[in-house]
Each structure stands twice: as C-alpha cells, then as structure tokens.
Design a protein around this motif. Structure first.
Motif, PDB file in Angstrom:
ATOM      1  N   HIS A  83      11.709 -20.078 -18.020  1.00 56.72           N
ATOM      2  CA  HIS A  83      12.524 -21.208 -18.460  1.00 56.72           C
ATOM      3  C   HIS A  83      12.702 -22.284 -17.397  1.00 56.72           C
ATOM      4  O   HIS A  83      13.139 -23.381 -17.702  1.00 56.72           O
ATOM      5  CB  HIS A  83      13.878 -20.750 -19.011  1.00 56.72           C
ATOM      6  N   LEU A  84      12.369 -21.992 -16.158  1.00 55.42           N
ATOM      7  CA  LEU A  84      12.359 -23.016 -15.110  1.00 55.42           C
ATOM      8  C   LEU A  84      10.976 -22.999 -14.469  1.00 55.42           C
ATOM      9  O   LEU A  84      10.686 -22.157 -13.612  1.00 55.42           O
ATOM     10  CB  LEU A  84      13.440 -22.782 -14.059  1.00 55.42           C
ATOM     11  N   PRO A  85      10.103 -23.914 -14.888  1.00 52.48           N
ATOM     12  CA  PRO A  85       8.740 -23.928 -14.361  1.00 52.48           C
ATOM     13  C   PRO A  85       8.701 -24.203 -12.855  1.00 52.48           C
ATOM     14  O   PRO A  85       9.488 -24.998 -12.332  1.00 52.48           O
ATOM     15  CB  PRO A  85       8.073 -25.067 -15.129  1.00 52.48           C
ATOM     16  N   VAL A  86       7.771 -23.542 -12.192  1.00 51.45           N
ATOM     17  CA  VAL A  86       7.530 -23.717 -10.757  1.00 51.45           C
ATOM     18  C   VAL A  86       6.230 -24.478 -10.601  1.00 51.45           C
ATOM     19  O   VAL A  86       5.178 -24.023 -11.073  1.00 51.45           O
ATOM     20  CB  VAL A  86       7.463 -22.351 -10.038  1.00 51.45           C
ATOM     21  N   LEU A  87       6.305 -25.632  -9.945  1.00 50.86           N
ATOM     22  CA  LEU A  87       5.127 -26.492  -9.761  1.00 50.86           C
ATOM     23  C   LEU A  87       5.028 -26.955  -8.320  1.00 50.86           C
ATOM     24  O   LEU A  87       6.028 -27.028  -7.611  1.00 50.86           O
ATOM     25  CB  LEU A  87       5.238 -27.742 -10.647  1.00 50.86           C
ATOM     26  N   THR A  88       3.812 -27.306  -7.914  1.00 52.30           N
ATOM     27  CA  THR A  88       3.630 -27.989  -6.636  1.00 52.30           C
ATOM     28  C   THR A  88       3.979 -29.464  -6.843  1.00 52.30           C
ATOM     29  O   THR A  88       4.012 -29.942  -7.991  1.00 52.30           O
ATOM     30  CB  THR A  88       2.175 -27.885  -6.146  1.00 52.30           C
ATOM     31  N   PRO A  89       4.220 -30.209  -5.755  1.00 53.41           N
ATOM     32  CA  PRO A  89       4.434 -31.647  -5.937  1.00 53.41           C
ATOM     33  C   PRO A  89       3.284 -32.311  -6.688  1.00 53.41           C
ATOM     34  O   PRO A  89       3.505 -33.123  -7.588  1.00 53.41           O
ATOM     35  CB  PRO A  89       4.550 -32.168  -4.503  1.00 53.41           C
TER      36      PRO A  89
ATOM     37  N   ILE B 108      13.317 -39.783 -11.175  1.00 48.06           N
ATOM     38  CA  ILE B 108      13.655 -38.389 -10.910  1.00 48.06           C
ATOM     39  C   ILE B 108      14.907 -38.322 -10.047  1.00 48.06           C
ATOM     40  O   ILE B 108      15.235 -39.267  -9.327  1.00 48.06           O
ATOM     41  CB  ILE B 108      12.505 -37.601 -10.242  1.00 48.06           C
ATOM     42  N   GLN B 109      15.595 -37.188 -10.136  1.00 48.19           N
ATOM     43  CA  GLN B 109      16.704 -36.857  -9.255  1.00 48.19           C
ATOM     44  C   GLN B 109      16.267 -35.649  -8.447  1.00 48.19           C
ATOM     45  O   GLN B 109      15.599 -34.749  -8.977  1.00 48.19           O
ATOM     46  CB  GLN B 109      17.969 -36.528 -10.050  1.00 48.19           C
ATOM     47  N   LEU B 110      16.650 -35.615  -7.187  1.00 48.91           N
ATOM     48  CA  LEU B 110      16.213 -34.548  -6.290  1.00 48.91           C
ATOM     49  C   LEU B 110      17.400 -33.690  -5.867  1.00 48.91           C
ATOM     50  O   LEU B 110      18.439 -34.211  -5.464  1.00 48.91           O
ATOM     51  CB  LEU B 110      15.532 -35.143  -5.061  1.00 48.91           C
ATOM     52  N   PHE B 111      17.195 -32.386  -5.930  1.00 48.80           N
ATOM     53  CA  PHE B 111      18.215 -31.411  -5.567  1.00 48.80           C
ATOM     54  C   PHE B 111      17.620 -30.404  -4.592  1.00 48.80           C
ATOM     55  O   PHE B 111      16.412 -30.157  -4.599  1.00 48.80           O
ATOM     56  CB  PHE B 111      18.698 -30.645  -6.809  1.00 48.80           C
TER      57      PHE B 111
ATOM     58  N   TYR C 141      18.781 -39.083  -0.363  1.00 43.48           N
ATOM     59  CA  TYR C 141      18.190 -39.014  -1.701  1.00 43.48           C
ATOM     60  C   TYR C 141      18.360 -37.651  -2.369  1.00 43.48           C
ATOM     61  O   TYR C 141      17.865 -37.446  -3.473  1.00 43.48           O
ATOM     62  CB  TYR C 141      16.702 -39.353  -1.622  1.00 43.48           C
ATOM     63  N   LEU C 142      19.016 -36.727  -1.697  1.00 41.72           N
ATOM     64  CA  LEU C 142      19.138 -35.359  -2.191  1.00 41.72           C
ATOM     65  C   LEU C 142      20.566 -35.029  -2.603  1.00 41.72           C
ATOM     66  O   LEU C 142      21.516 -35.419  -1.928  1.00 41.72           O
ATOM     67  CB  LEU C 142      18.722 -34.361  -1.101  1.00 41.72           C
TER      68      LEU C 142
ATOM     69  N   GLU D 277       5.926 -39.032  -2.316  1.00 42.96           N
ATOM     70  CA  GLU D 277       5.870 -39.698  -3.612  1.00 42.96           C
ATOM     71  C   GLU D 277       7.039 -39.279  -4.507  1.00 42.96           C
ATOM     72  O   GLU D 277       7.543 -40.078  -5.296  1.00 42.96           O
ATOM     73  CB  GLU D 277       4.530 -39.435  -4.302  1.00 42.96           C
ATOM     74  N   LEU D 278       7.504 -38.042  -4.359  1.00 46.60           N
ATOM     75  CA  LEU D 278       8.681 -37.610  -5.103  1.00 46.60           C
ATOM     76  C   LEU D 278       9.893 -38.457  -4.730  1.00 46.60           C
ATOM     77  O   LEU D 278      10.685 -38.847  -5.587  1.00 46.60           O
ATOM     78  CB  LEU D 278       8.972 -36.132  -4.837  1.00 46.60           C
ATOM     79  N   PHE D 279      10.027 -38.758  -3.446  1.00 47.87           N
ATOM     80  CA  PHE D 279      11.154 -39.566  -2.979  1.00 47.87           C
ATOM     81  C   PHE D 279      11.012 -41.017  -3.432  1.00 47.87           C
ATOM     82  O   PHE D 279      12.006 -41.685  -3.696  1.00 47.87           O
ATOM     83  CB  PHE D 279      11.302 -39.453  -1.458  1.00 47.87           C
TER      84      PHE D 279
END
Length: 140
Positions: free
Chosen positions: A127-133, A38-41, A73-74, A28-30
């Motif tokens: 300052h950079l949150p960590v989340l699951t998809p 969204i942009q993916l890195f 896409y990355l 779903e992220l893709f």
C-alpha cells in the motif's frame, strides 16, 4: 496533483555528498518541491543519520550548511513507540529501514517511499510503493 514523498537517507546523502549521477535525480525532487508539485517528508533520525555520515565524509561545516538548506523543503514526521515495535516485529532484515518505512505508512498522506536502496525494502507492504528517485520522476 501534489505527491507526498517520504525520503530515505540515501536520497539526502546523494545531494549532500554530490554523488553522481544520483545527486541530479535527488535534486530534481527538491526542484519539484519548489514548484509545489510534490511535498517532501522525512524523519528526524534520517536527518541525524545523514548529518553523521556527511560529517565523516565531507566535514561538519559543509554538512550542516547543506542540511540546513534541505530542511527548508522538508517536513519531519517521527515514529511512535508502536511504530518502532511494529518495525521490530516485521520481516525486514534492517530494523532502521523498517522504522523509516512504517513511519511513512503511519501518515496517510504519504504516497511514495523514495530510496535508492529498494532491495532492502522487499518486505514492504504494497500500500506504500517504494521507488527510486528516477522511478518516481518517470511517473510524473
């Protein structure tokens, strides 16, 4: 608003290895990437790590095919020597996780670090949150 996400290897592996139910959330992220919300890195070491693990589980050919599709896409960002040293000097138990996290923090455009392995990122800076998809998808 466009969100910039740094993807950890487990997110890519969920897709490559078709790990249910996580593959759907990662895919779903893709989908959102193709819709330009969204942009993916990620980093080159995550690509290589994902390739290596994929080869061991589903073979070289299937892994290469899947990775080539995902790479469309990355965007790739990589650590500097200073970033790696920062990771070694951090409180992270896993140096590889630390390198990936600090690589993401060095790019000011990254909004979230996405991983299913959030327990290993307890030492992450706020300052950079960590989340699951799944957690991220609930926010948008």
């Amino acid at each position: 608003m466009v969100y910039n996400l740094f993807l950890d290897s487990d997110v890519l592996l969920d897709i490559i290895l078709d790990r249910h139910p996580f593959a759907e959330q990662s895919l779903e992220l893709f989908i959102h990437r193709t819709n330009e919300t969204i942009q993916l890195f990620t980093s080159s070491s995550i690509i290589i790590n994902t390739q290596y693990i994929g080869e061991k589980q589903i073979g070289v050919s299937l892994t290469k095919t899947g990775m080539k599709k995902l790479l469309q896409y990355l965007e790739i960002i990589n650590p500097t020597k200073q970033t790696i040293l920062e990771a070694y000097n951090s409180q992270f138990k896993d140096v590889e996780d630390a390198v990936q996290y600090y690589t993401a923090t060095k790019d000011d455009s990254i909004d979230f670090f996405i991983t299913r392995n959030i327990k290993d990122f307890k030492m992450a800076e706020t300052h950079l949150p960590v989340l699951t998809p799944s957690q991220f998808l609930k926010r948008i």
